[in-house]
Design an enzyme around this catalytic site. Sequence first.
Site, PDB file in Angstrom:
ATOM      1  CB  CYS A  31      -8.561  -9.279  -1.494  1.00 10.65           C
ATOM      2  SG  CYS A  31     -10.304  -9.379  -1.889  1.00 10.65           S
ATOM      3  CB  CYS A  34     -10.754 -10.964   0.794  1.00 12.10           C
ATOM      4  SG  CYS A  34     -10.606 -11.443  -0.936  1.00 12.10           S
TER       5      CYS A  34
END
Length: 106
Positions: A31, A34
């Site tokens: 991600c 993230c």
Amino acid sequence: MAKAIEITDANFEEIIKSDQPILVDFWAEWCGPCKMIGPVVEELAGDFEGKAVVGKVDVDSNPSVAQAFGIRSIPTLLFFKGGEIVDKQVGAVPKAVLSQKLEAQL
């Protein structure tokens, strides 16, 4: 400097019983957002050492916790106090936003 603790399906229940406010970052290796917020979460762990618990849940390795809270978008950051969710942030945001939300629980 404190680091964010690794939270797993196995230790989650124990960790959210803490007397201190808790910030849990639900993330995954693949991600992009993230990866942007990861260093911020680590900084917060240092900033709030002794005042709050800061941890991270890898949703790929720990699907039970992520499912239990209906995590569909990552990063999702949940703020707990007394074992209950008191605030939530979905998506990458500046450190000041997360710091303010955590500060509000102290």
